[in-house]
Write an enzyme that holds these catalytic residues in place. Structure first.
Site, short mmCIF file in Angstrom:
data_model
loop_
_atom_site.label_atom_id
_atom_site.label_comp_id
_atom_site.label_asym_id
_atom_site.label_seq_id
_atom_site.Cartn_x
_atom_site.Cartn_y
_atom_site.Cartn_z
N ASP A 92 0.66 -1.37 0.23
CA ASP A 92 0.47 -0.40 -0.14
C ASP A 92 0.69 1.37 0.27
O ASP A 92 2.27 1.07 0.15
CB ASP A 92 -1.18 -0.03 0.88
N GLY A 94 0.49 3.47 1.98
CA GLY A 94 0.68 4.40 3.38
C GLY A 94 0.51 5.47 3.91
O GLY A 94 0.01 5.81 5.10
N GLY A 95 -0.50 5.62 2.70
CA GLY A 95 -1.67 7.08 2.76
C GLY A 95 -2.77 6.59 3.68
O GLY A 95 -2.65 7.94 5.19
N GLN A 193 -11.27 8.30 -5.97
CA GLN A 193 -12.00 7.62 -4.89
C GLN A 193 -13.23 8.53 -5.11
O GLN A 193 -13.80 8.36 -6.13
CB GLN A 193 -10.73 8.46 -3.86
N ASP A 270 -8.31 -7.69 -0.46
CA ASP A 270 -7.51 -7.74 0.38
C ASP A 270 -8.29 -6.90 2.15
O ASP A 270 -8.62 -6.48 2.19
CB ASP A 270 -5.93 -6.51 0.83
N CYS A 308 -13.81 -27.95 5.48
CA CYS A 308 -12.99 -27.82 5.59
C CYS A 308 -12.15 -28.43 5.71
O CYS A 308 -11.70 -29.57 6.54
CB CYS A 308 -12.97 -26.73 6.57
N CYS A 310 -8.34 -27.35 5.46
CA CYS A 310 -7.23 -27.14 6.41
C CYS A 310 -6.80 -27.78 7.70
O CYS A 310 -7.61 -28.80 8.62
CB CYS A 310 -7.65 -25.49 7.79
N CYS A 313 -9.04 -28.00 10.80
CA CYS A 313 -10.21 -28.16 10.87
C CYS A 313 -10.18 -30.24 10.97
O CYS A 313 -10.82 -30.89 10.95
CB CYS A 313 -10.94 -28.39 10.29
N HIS A 339 -7.13 -22.03 9.81
CA HIS A 339 -8.71 -22.07 9.28
C HIS A 339 -9.04 -20.82 8.80
O HIS A 339 -9.42 -21.34 7.35
CB HIS A 339 -9.87 -22.29 10.87
ZN LIG Z 1 -10.31 -25.00 8.73
#
Ligand SMILES: [Zn+2]
Length: 385
Positions: A92, A94-95, A193, A270, A308, A310, A313, A339
């Site tokens: 980014d 920095g603003g 903007q 993001d 899931c 991951c 899980c 997760h």
């Molecule tokens: Zn998970």
């Protein structure tokens, strides 16, 4: 050197399925970028981040220029090497953090003078200095320096702020090109903007297109305006942006924000939500969010989300993770972050698959229904992903 590129391979309504190419690798879009604020995705190793399906991460100019400083990171070989993330990095400008974190800010036509929130030291960020910091970090995608318009802002305030950001966008572009950034395959994104005002968004979109960037971001949203207002801005703004360049919605958002924004033509996202929530006890699931600190999880042998893939899980119960969180054990934040980021990346993969299949509308309706149902019964295998 192969440079920056973007190609759309499928469309479904306004939604796009594509690839962003950078010298450090390809990113499948729509994409979610994990936030590596201070040179780390908090509570995760880069190897674990990669295993979630994350292909690109975000670094914060404000945090890194103050500590350990962009110059030090450059001496040590750049941010990719410093933090052991060989893939693409977006930084980014920095603003946003200057406005939200720094002390004694003073904005002028040239830029922002501010005091560090860490030690009170004085710093200046201008469009040229922001480009220099992002170049020292070695970012693959840089963001134009802009002012973060406060919310709520009346039309005059939003207009003045947007026009200052557009002048800064032009100076960012000049500094970026004069530094030879295109030669190393770097990209600079401009930021639309204008608050919640359609005429200002349109004026800003024309201004950034006139300057010309490798990608276009929509900024100043998810600051309290609400989802309806955010979607209304996207409905007005994304059709004004070039079809052959990636579109990035900054700082967004909740899973249903992302689904709605993808349907409105956004390619990149993001947000700190999956990682921050991993440290505060909120889990995102195919049946909506869970507060893992809630007492009802303390005897529950089920995983957070049975659909899931991951490690949290596959191998751990809600009861165990709830215990870790209550005991303030580091492993609780590690497992829950893993997760949540996996959930976000699987959501993005599902969205990409739905666009390819031309079934995004069906997917979105099913997503909304499952989120609304809540966590009433165990999620049976085969439901969801
Ligand atoms: Zn998970």
């Amino acid at each position: 050197m192969s440079g920056f590129g973007f190609a759309v391979t499928h469309t479904d309504g306004m939604a796009r399925r594509g690839q962003v190419t950078t010298p450090r690798g390809t990113v499948q879009t729509p994409a979610f970028m994990a936030c590596g604020t201070a040179g780390t995705i908090k509570a995760m190793t880069p190897e674990d981040v990669r295993a979630t399906g994350t292909e690109i991460i975000l670094g914060n100019t404000y945090h890194l220029m103050l500590r350990p400083t962009a110059e030090r990171i450059a001496r040590l070989g750049g941010l990719h090497k410093f933090m052991n993330w060989p893939g693409p990095i977006l930084t980014d400008s920095g603003g946003f953090q200057v406005m939200s974190l720094a002390k004694l800010r003073k904005i002028s036509e040239d830029g922002v003078t501010f005091q560090s929130h860490l030690d009170g030291s004085s710093h200046v960020l201008t469009p040229a200095r922001s480009m220099e910091v992002q170049r020292l970090l070695g970012a693959d995608i840089l963001m134009a320096f802009d002012e973060c318009t406060p919310f709520p802002a009346d039309h005059d305030v939003a207009a003045e702020s947007m026009r200052l950001s557009m002048r800064w966008a032009g100076r960012s572009r000049t500094a970026f090109e004069e530094a030879g950034e295109l030669d190393r395959g770097a990209a600079l994104f401009g930021i639309v903007q204008g608050g919640v005002y359609p005429d200002l968004r349109a004026e800003s979109a024309e201004a950034v297109k006139e300057i010309g960037f490798e990608g276009y971001a929509v900024g100043g949203l998810a600051v309290g305006e609400g989802q309806d207002a955010m979607f209304a801005v996207l409905d007005d703004t994304t059709p004004l942006l070039p079809e052959d360049k990636p579109r990035y919605l900054m700082g967004v958002g909740k899973p249903d924000d992302i689904v709605g924004a993808v349907m409105r033509g956004i390619d990149m996202f993001d947000c700190v939500l999956p990682t921050r929530s991993g440290r505060t006890g909120q889990a995102f699931t195919r049946r909506g969010p869970l507060n893992m600190r809630n007492a009802r999880h303390t005897d529950d042998p089920r995983p957070i989300d049975e659909a899931c893939r991951c490690p949290a899980c596959r191998s751990y119960s809600r009861a165990y993770i709830a215990h870790l969180l209550r005991a303030a054990e580091i492993l609780g934040a590690m497992l829950l972050t893993r997760h949540n980021l996996t959930y976000y990346q699987d959501l993005m993969a599902d969205l990409r698959g739905a666009i390819e299949a031309g079934s995004l509308g069906t997917f979105a309706a099913d997503f909304a229904r499952r989120q609304a149902e809540g966590d009433i019964e165990p999620i049976s295998a085969g439901v969801g992903r």
